[in-house]
Each structure stands twice: as C-alpha cells, then as structure tokens.
Motif scaffolding. Sequence first.
Motif, PDB file in Angstrom:
ATOM      1  N   ALA A  33      33.306  -7.792   5.503  1.00  0.00           N
ATOM      2  CA  ALA A  33      32.683  -6.552   5.616  1.00  0.00           C
ATOM      3  C   ALA A  33      31.518  -6.791   6.425  1.00  0.00           C
ATOM      4  O   ALA A  33      30.966  -5.776   7.281  1.00  0.00           O
ATOM      5  CB  ALA A  33      32.139  -6.163   4.225  1.00  0.00           C
ATOM      6  N   GLU A  34      30.671  -7.945   6.567  1.00  0.00           N
ATOM      7  CA  GLU A  34      29.429  -8.010   7.330  1.00  0.00           C
ATOM      8  C   GLU A  34      29.909  -8.172   8.699  1.00  0.00           C
ATOM      9  O   GLU A  34      29.329  -7.462   9.920  1.00  0.00           O
ATOM     10  CB  GLU A  34      28.936  -9.152   6.797  1.00  0.00           C
ATOM     11  N   ALA A  35      31.095  -8.753   9.107  1.00  0.00           N
ATOM     12  CA  ALA A  35      31.711  -8.942  10.402  1.00  0.00           C
ATOM     13  C   ALA A  35      32.077  -7.633  10.896  1.00  0.00           C
ATOM     14  O   ALA A  35      31.719  -7.468  12.289  1.00  0.00           O
ATOM     15  CB  ALA A  35      32.796  -9.951  10.308  1.00  0.00           C
ATOM     16  N   ALA A  36      32.719  -6.666  10.281  1.00  0.00           N
ATOM     17  CA  ALA A  36      33.092  -5.557  10.702  1.00  0.00           C
ATOM     18  C   ALA A  36      32.119  -4.723  11.236  1.00  0.00           C
ATOM     19  O   ALA A  36      32.158  -3.703  12.073  1.00  0.00           O
ATOM     20  CB  ALA A  36      33.883  -4.754   9.627  1.00  0.00           C
ATOM     21  N   LEU A  37      30.657  -4.662  10.635  1.00  0.00           N
ATOM     22  CA  LEU A  37      29.497  -3.804  11.124  1.00  0.00           C
ATOM     23  C   LEU A  37      29.137  -4.191  12.575  1.00  0.00           C
ATOM     24  O   LEU A  37      28.559  -3.334  13.081  1.00  0.00           O
ATOM     25  CB  LEU A  37      28.593  -4.065   9.980  1.00  0.00           C
ATOM     26  N   ARG A  38      29.447  -5.324  12.922  1.00  0.00           N
ATOM     27  CA  ARG A  38      29.236  -5.751  14.359  1.00  0.00           C
ATOM     28  C   ARG A  38      30.307  -5.577  15.377  1.00  0.00           C
ATOM     29  O   ARG A  38      30.013  -5.785  16.757  1.00  0.00           O
ATOM     30  CB  ARG A  38      28.824  -7.176  14.376  1.00  0.00           C
ATOM     31  N   TRP A  39      31.473  -4.906  14.977  1.00  0.00           N
ATOM     32  CA  TRP A  39      32.705  -4.830  15.766  1.00  0.00           C
ATOM     33  C   TRP A  39      32.453  -3.508  16.714  1.00  0.00           C
ATOM     34  O   TRP A  39      31.635  -2.475  16.050  1.00  0.00           O
ATOM     35  CB  TRP A  39      33.757  -4.830  15.130  1.00  0.00           C
ATOM     36  N   ARG A  40      33.092  -3.579  17.807  1.00  0.00           N
ATOM     37  CA  ARG A  40      33.177  -2.234  18.663  1.00  0.00           C
ATOM     38  C   ARG A  40      34.555  -1.816  18.637  1.00  0.00           C
ATOM     39  O   ARG A  40      35.528  -2.658  18.720  1.00  0.00           O
ATOM     40  CB  ARG A  40      32.598  -2.468  19.964  1.00  0.00           C
ATOM     41  N   PHE A  41      34.662  -0.645  18.666  1.00  0.00           N
ATOM     42  CA  PHE A  41      36.052   0.041  18.692  1.00  0.00           C
ATOM     43  C   PHE A  41      36.432   0.990  19.709  1.00  0.00           C
ATOM     44  O   PHE A  41      35.527   1.496  20.498  1.00  0.00           O
ATOM     45  CB  PHE A  41      36.512   0.718  17.291  1.00  0.00           C
ATOM     46  N   GLN A  42      37.621   1.079  20.197  1.00  0.00           N
ATOM     47  CA  GLN A  42      37.939   2.519  20.794  1.00  0.00           C
ATOM     48  C   GLN A  42      38.124   3.678  20.066  1.00  0.00           C
ATOM     49  O   GLN A  42      38.703   3.708  19.068  1.00  0.00           O
ATOM     50  CB  GLN A  42      39.294   2.145  21.475  1.00  0.00           C
ATOM     51  N   PRO A  43      37.212   4.555  20.392  1.00  0.00           N
ATOM     52  CA  PRO A  43      36.929   5.695  19.446  1.00  0.00           C
ATOM     53  C   PRO A  43      38.517   6.603  19.511  1.00  0.00           C
ATOM     54  O   PRO A  43      39.291   6.367  20.467  1.00  0.00           O
ATOM     55  CB  PRO A  43      36.111   6.549  20.173  1.00  0.00           C
TER      56      PRO A  43
END
Length: 212
Positions: free
Chosen positions: A180-190
């Motif tokens: 969960a902590e790692a997912a907060l730093r990820w970037r996505f294609q909206p």
Amino acid sequence: MSRTEEHPADLLRRLARSRWAVVAGAFVLGWVLFLLVVTRQSGEPAPGEAAPAAALAALPSEPLPAPMPAGTSAPLPRTADGEEPRLVEEAPAPEPVQPEPETVEPAPVEPAPVAPVASSIAQAPELLPGQPAPRYPASALRRGESGTVVLRVQVDAEGRAGDVEIVERSGSRELDRAAAEAALRWRFQPARDGEGRPLPGEAIVPVEFQTE
C-alpha cells in the motif's frame, strides 16, 4: 287749701305712676304666661304620636338568638308555604364553537432534476512502466513470508494515486503495508472516455512478494 283738695299737678303725677305700675304688672304677667305655654308644649308629645319611652315599652321583647358554633351556617328563612328555599344554580352559557382551521394541502414537491451522468469510461487507468517495486520487509524476508496483495487504487485525471484499498491480503501484515505504501508513489495512465478525454477512475493492481 285743705288736704282733700290736691293740686292738679300732683294728681297727674300720681296717675302717671299708677299707669306705669299697671303696664309693668301686665308685662310680667305676659312673660309668666308665655313661659308656661312653652314649657307645656315641649313636655307634651305631638298629637297621634306616643311618648318614646311608652312606645319602647309597648314593643314585644324577644331574647336574642344564641351565637352559632364555628363552621356552621345560619338556617335559611322558610317561604310562606313552609318550604325551605333552595339554591338554584344557573347552567353556564355554552362556549362559542370555534370554526376549525382549514387544512391546506401541501403542494406536491417536484423531484429535482438529475444531473446528466458523465460519459462512461472507455479505458481504465493503467500503471505506467518503470514504477518502483515495493520494498520487501527484512523481518518478513527472514521469516520466509510471501504472498500476493491485490490493491484498488483511485487515480485522478492527471494519473496520480489517491486512496489505496487492500482488496485481497497476503497473510502478512508487513507485506500488505509495504504494498500500500508503494502504490501511493506510483503514476498511472488516467482513465479516458470514448472521446479520449482523461477522467478519474480506479485501477486494480496485484503486488506479488516472492522469497526466491
């Protein structure tokens, strides 16, 4: 001149003195009669009226009634036919009937217009390649803990991660927290709609932890 013959002047003086004596006597007698009349009129009652003392003596005397004991009331006098008077209570006047207020039916409430639903998402958000992998907790690695954590990530229209929810747990609390902590730093294609415009959406991302 002899004693039987008097001088005319002496005779006149004697007559004058005797006349005044008669007048004085008549005056005194008149006063005496006047006083007698006044005394008699003041002492005698007027015609048709009895003397006060005699009138009071002629009235029948009855003994005064004895005082009533405390808390009792005196008896009411009887009527001519021997019946006791009764207290008649008058019925109260009826109260005026107030008209009932008219009931006003409330106006029907029209439902508020529903805002049009945004265009449906044609493409869900996707994790961009090259994102940092979650850190493997050292304590979990020493204990040999492994597993897969499934995350639901809310992605805004610019591709940034918002809320992160753990959909499936790995069985290790430390592995779930690290993912969960790692997912907060990820970037996505909206996410995008049918016309290619970016929209907020959610992405389902599985994170796997393996010791080998």
